[in-house]
Every structure is written in structure tokens, then in C-alpha cells.
Design a protein around this motif. Structure first.
Motif, PDB file in Angstrom:
ATOM      1  N   PRO A   1       0.826  -1.211   0.000  1.00  0.00           N
ATOM      2  CA  PRO A   1       0.000   0.000   0.000  1.00  0.00           C
ATOM      3  C   PRO A   1       0.858   1.257   0.000  1.00  0.00           C
ATOM      4  N   PRO A   2       0.354   2.338  -0.564  1.00  0.00           N
ATOM      5  CA  PRO A   2       1.151   3.563  -0.706  1.00  0.00           C
ATOM      6  C   PRO A   2       1.725   4.076   0.607  1.00  0.00           C
ATOM      7  N   GLU A   3       1.002   3.862   1.708  1.00  0.00           N
ATOM      8  CA  GLU A   3       1.481   4.399   2.980  1.00  0.00           C
ATOM      9  C   GLU A   3       2.630   3.576   3.565  1.00  0.00           C
ATOM     10  N   ARG A   4       2.918   2.406   2.985  1.00  0.00           N
ATOM     11  CA  ARG A   4       4.020   1.592   3.466  1.00  0.00           C
ATOM     12  C   ARG A   4       5.184   1.683   2.500  1.00  0.00           C
ATOM     13  N   THR A   5       6.382   1.803   3.019  1.00  0.00           N
ATOM     14  CA  THR A   5       7.583   1.855   2.201  1.00  0.00           C
ATOM     15  C   THR A   5       8.435   0.631   2.478  1.00  0.00           C
ATOM     16  N   TRP A   6       9.355   0.363   1.556  1.00  0.00           N
ATOM     17  CA  TRP A   6      10.261  -0.765   1.739  1.00  0.00           C
ATOM     18  C   TRP A   6      11.034  -0.614   3.044  1.00  0.00           C
ATOM     19  N   ALA A   7      11.517   0.587   3.294  1.00  0.00           N
ATOM     20  CA  ALA A   7      12.291   0.815   4.522  1.00  0.00           C
ATOM     21  C   ALA A   7      11.443   0.595   5.766  1.00  0.00           C
ATOM     22  N   GLY A   8      10.130   0.778   5.639  1.00  0.00           N
ATOM     23  CA  GLY A   8       9.258   0.621   6.786  1.00  0.00           C
ATOM     24  C   GLY A   8       8.792  -0.798   7.031  1.00  0.00           C
ATOM     25  N   LEU A   9       9.238  -1.732   6.206  1.00  0.00           N
ATOM     26  CA  LEU A   9       8.830  -3.132   6.352  1.00  0.00           C
ATOM     27  C   LEU A   9       9.917  -3.932   7.058  1.00  0.00           C
ATOM     28  N   GLU A  10       9.518  -4.714   8.057  1.00  0.00           N
ATOM     29  CA  GLU A  10      10.482  -5.623   8.668  1.00  0.00           C
ATOM     30  C   GLU A  10      10.776  -6.773   7.701  1.00  0.00           C
ATOM     31  N   ARG A  11      11.812  -7.535   7.983  1.00  0.00           N
ATOM     32  CA  ARG A  11      12.273  -8.548   7.035  1.00  0.00           C
ATOM     33  C   ARG A  11      11.185  -9.564   6.693  1.00  0.00           C
ATOM     34  N   SER A  12      10.407  -9.987   7.667  1.00  0.00           N
ATOM     35  CA  SER A  12       9.383 -10.999   7.398  1.00  0.00           C
ATOM     36  C   SER A  12       8.354 -10.479   6.400  1.00  0.00           C
ATOM     37  N   ARG A  13       8.006  -9.207   6.509  1.00  0.00           N
ATOM     38  CA  ARG A  13       7.036  -8.622   5.576  1.00  0.00           C
ATOM     39  C   ARG A  13       7.656  -8.421   4.197  1.00  0.00           C
ATOM     40  N   ARG A  14       8.946  -8.138   4.169  1.00  0.00           N
ATOM     41  CA  ARG A  14       9.618  -8.015   2.872  1.00  0.00           C
ATOM     42  C   ARG A  14       9.602  -9.354   2.129  1.00  0.00           C
ATOM     43  N   LEU A  15       9.903 -10.420   2.867  1.00  0.00           N
ATOM     44  CA  LEU A  15       9.877 -11.748   2.253  1.00  0.00           C
ATOM     45  C   LEU A  15       8.457 -12.131   1.850  1.00  0.00           C
ATOM     46  N   ALA A  16       7.478 -11.756   2.674  1.00  0.00           N
ATOM     47  CA  ALA A  16       6.082 -12.058   2.349  1.00  0.00           C
ATOM     48  C   ALA A  16       5.659 -11.335   1.078  1.00  0.00           C
ATOM     49  N   LEU A  17       6.147 -10.110   0.875  1.00  0.00           N
ATOM     50  CA  LEU A  17       5.843  -9.362  -0.341  1.00  0.00           C
ATOM     51  C   LEU A  17       6.373 -10.092  -1.568  1.00  0.00           C
ATOM     52  N   PHE A  18       7.625 -10.513  -1.520  1.00  0.00           N
ATOM     53  CA  PHE A  18       8.202 -11.227  -2.660  1.00  0.00           C
ATOM     54  C   PHE A  18       7.519 -12.569  -2.870  1.00  0.00           C
ATOM     55  N   ARG A  19       7.140 -13.231  -1.783  1.00  0.00           N
ATOM     56  CA  ARG A  19       6.460 -14.520  -1.910  1.00  0.00           C
ATOM     57  C   ARG A  19       5.097 -14.338  -2.582  1.00  0.00           C
ATOM     58  N   ALA A  20       4.377 -13.299  -2.188  1.00  0.00           N
ATOM     59  CA  ALA A  20       3.060 -13.052  -2.774  1.00  0.00           C
ATOM     60  C   ALA A  20       3.171 -12.726  -4.265  1.00  0.00           C
ATOM     61  N   LEU A  21       4.149 -11.913  -4.627  1.00  0.00           N
ATOM     62  CA  LEU A  21       4.338 -11.575  -6.043  1.00  0.00           C
ATOM     63  C   LEU A  21       4.733 -12.811  -6.850  1.00  0.00           C
ATOM     64  N   ASP A  22       5.581 -13.641  -6.257  1.00  0.00           N
ATOM     65  CA  ASP A  22       6.024 -14.850  -6.947  1.00  0.00           C
ATOM     66  C   ASP A  22       4.867 -15.818  -7.157  1.00  0.00           C
ATOM     67  N   GLU A  23       4.013 -15.958  -6.145  1.00  0.00           N
ATOM     68  CA  GLU A  23       2.867 -16.866  -6.246  1.00  0.00           C
ATOM     69  C   GLU A  23       1.890 -16.417  -7.328  1.00  0.00           C
ATOM     70  N   ARG A  24       1.911 -15.139  -7.664  1.00  0.00           N
ATOM     71  CA  ARG A  24       1.025 -14.614  -8.687  1.00  0.00           C
ATOM     72  C   ARG A  24       1.692 -14.526 -10.052  1.00  0.00           C
ATOM     73  N   GLY A  25       2.879 -15.114 -10.168  1.00  0.00           N
ATOM     74  CA  GLY A  25       3.522 -15.229 -11.475  1.00  0.00           C
ATOM     75  C   GLY A  25       4.243 -13.999 -11.963  1.00  0.00           C
ATOM     76  N   VAL A  26       4.417 -13.000 -11.097  1.00  0.00           N
ATOM     77  CA  VAL A  26       5.049 -11.756 -11.538  1.00  0.00           C
ATOM     78  C   VAL A  26       6.444 -12.004 -12.089  1.00  0.00           C
ATOM     79  N   PHE A  27       7.212 -12.875 -11.426  1.00  0.00           N
ATOM     80  CA  PHE A  27       8.608 -13.036 -11.811  1.00  0.00           C
ATOM     81  C   PHE A  27       8.807 -13.977 -12.995  1.00  0.00           C
TER      82      PHE A  27
END
Length: 237
Positions: free
Chosen positions: A167-193
Motif C-alpha cells: 500500500p502507498p502508505e508503506r515503504t520498503w524501509a518501513g517493512l520488517e524482514r518478514s514482511r519483505r519476504l512475504a511481499l516477494f512470496r506473494a508476487l512470486d505466487e502470482r507469477g510476476v517473476f
């Protein structure tokens, strides 16, 4: 994953091409049957950045050579385990309500290589239904369907998926590591990569290096499954 085409002398390549050619008249016929509220799109997932090889009707505004939507990316992510998705409801970015079906295409070996999609604009039907429900005192319209990005440009589709999970109000710097990994996992599960250059696009949007993006994707995949993850063209340097 990406759909790798067999060598030119492999009969499966000719088979896939023949299936797509055979379905082209079906695209026109189905759209003509249902009229101006219907759009039929034929996808060749061997080329995800411009997967649309035939289209009839004008519901999502796409043309031949356009990119797949996130629905197509989801099919790619599931690979040969993908199933048909029938009679689901979604919305376009302009607020139109669509009733859609996505039917995967397989060659004789069972490999998914494309899809035939039907989109019917039911916006006016929904408005009429809401009006009748209000007159009858039956309550308001049903909850909003999820928004799906349709467009000629694959970058806009990737951006929309990224916006959904960051979401726009969240930045990469504002995400802890677990949420960063969850972001990449969600994008990967949706075929983005599976999309060429998507990793670079995601890295640029997040303000991180390409190497950092690859590292997070690798770690997300390792955490998600103990075995090797299917390779994809878009997911390796």
C-alpha cells in the motif's frame, strides 16, 4: 514459471501453433454471438509480455500484442497444475464489472501454454439488479469484486500487483524482514517473476538494488518450500 517452447522440429511446437490457429475463428464467433458486451481473448503464454494473439470485442480495451493480466500471471505461476477458472467476477480499473471465464490450453503432453478468456460486461445488469433490490427493499448491491488490471503494457500489470501488496502508505524501509519476504512470496505466487525484466521493475519501485531483489526472492522461495522452485526466465540474473 515460463512456458518454454520445444525446438522447431518438435511436433509439440507445431501442435501448439495449430491449436491457436484453430481457436482464432472461435474467438470471433463467441464475441459475435454475445454482442458488444462480450470480449474474447486468446493468449499464448510462451510470450507473456505480449500474449494476446487474437481478440474480438472491446471490453478491456486490449488489442493483439497486448500483455496478459494478473489472472494470466496466476495461471503461469500454477504451471501445469492450473485449472480453468469459470464464472468469476472482477472489475476493471474504470469500474466496469465483468463476469469472466479463463480456460487453459494444453498440448498433448498436458503442458499449459495458453488460455482462452471470455469477459462479459455486466455493469448495467448489476445496476438494474441494485435498482430492483432497492425498490423491493432487499438491501444494497453485493460487495465489490476485486479490481483486475487489463492493459497492453505488462509493466502496468506488474505495477498494479505491486501496489496491491505494498500500500502507498508503506515503504520498503518501513517493512520488517518478514514482511519483505512475504511481499516477494506473494508476487512470486502470482507469477510476476515469470515476466521478463519484472525483477528489475520491482527493485526500481522499491528503491533497492537488483541483487537485493534477487536475494529476497531466493530467500522467499526457500522459506516457502524445502525443495527446488521451478525456474523461470524472469527470476534469474
Amino acid at each position: 514459471m515460463t512456458v518454454e517452447d520445444p525446438p522447431d522440429d518438435d511436433p509439440r511446437k507445431a501442435e501448439r501453433d495449430a491449436i491457436l490457429r484453430a481457436l482464432a475463428p472461435v474467438v470471433e464467433g463467441v464475441a459475435a454471438t454475445f454482442g458488444p458486451v462480450c470480449e474474447v481473448v486468446l493468449h499464448d503464454y510462451r510470450h507473456p509480455e505480449n500474449s494476446v494473439v487474437a481478440v474480438a470485442g472491446d471490453v478491456t480495451g486490449r488489442s493483439v500484442g497486448a500483455a496478459m493480466s494478473e489472472i494470466g500471471m496466476r495461471v503461469l505461476a500454477r504451471g501445469d497444475d492450473a485449472d480453468d477458472e469459470l464464472n468469476y467476477v472482477t472489475r476493471t480499473g474504470t469500474g466496469r464489472t465483468l463476469k469472466s471465464s479463463t480456460m487453459v490450453l494444453r498440448d498433448s503432453a498436458g503442458t499449459v501454454f495458453g488460455a482462452l478468456c471470455v469477459n462479459v460486461d455486466v455493469t448495467e445488469v448489476g445496476r438494474a439488479q441494485s435498482l430492483l433490490a432497492a425498490l423491493a427493499g432487499a438491501g444494497g448491491p453485493p460487495a465489490d469484486a476485486p479490481v483486475t488490471t487489463f492493459g497492453d503494457d505488462i509493466d502496468s500489470v506488474v505495477d498494479a500487483l505491486l501496489d496491491t501488496h505494498l500500500p502507498p502508505e508503506r515503504t520498503w524501509a518501513g517493512l520488517e524482514r518478514s514482511r519483505r519476504l512475504a511481499l516477494f512470496r506473494a508476487l512470486d505466487e502470482r507469477g510476476v517473476f515469470a515476466v521478463r525484466r519484472a525483477i528489475e521493475q520491482v527493485a526500481a519501485r522499491l528503491g533497492i538494488s537488483r541483487a537485493s531483489a534477487y536475494s529476497h526472492l531466493s530467500q522467499a522461495r526457500t522459506d516457502a518450500a524445502p525443495g527446488p522452485h521451478p525456474t523461470s526466465e524472469g527470476a534469474h540474473p
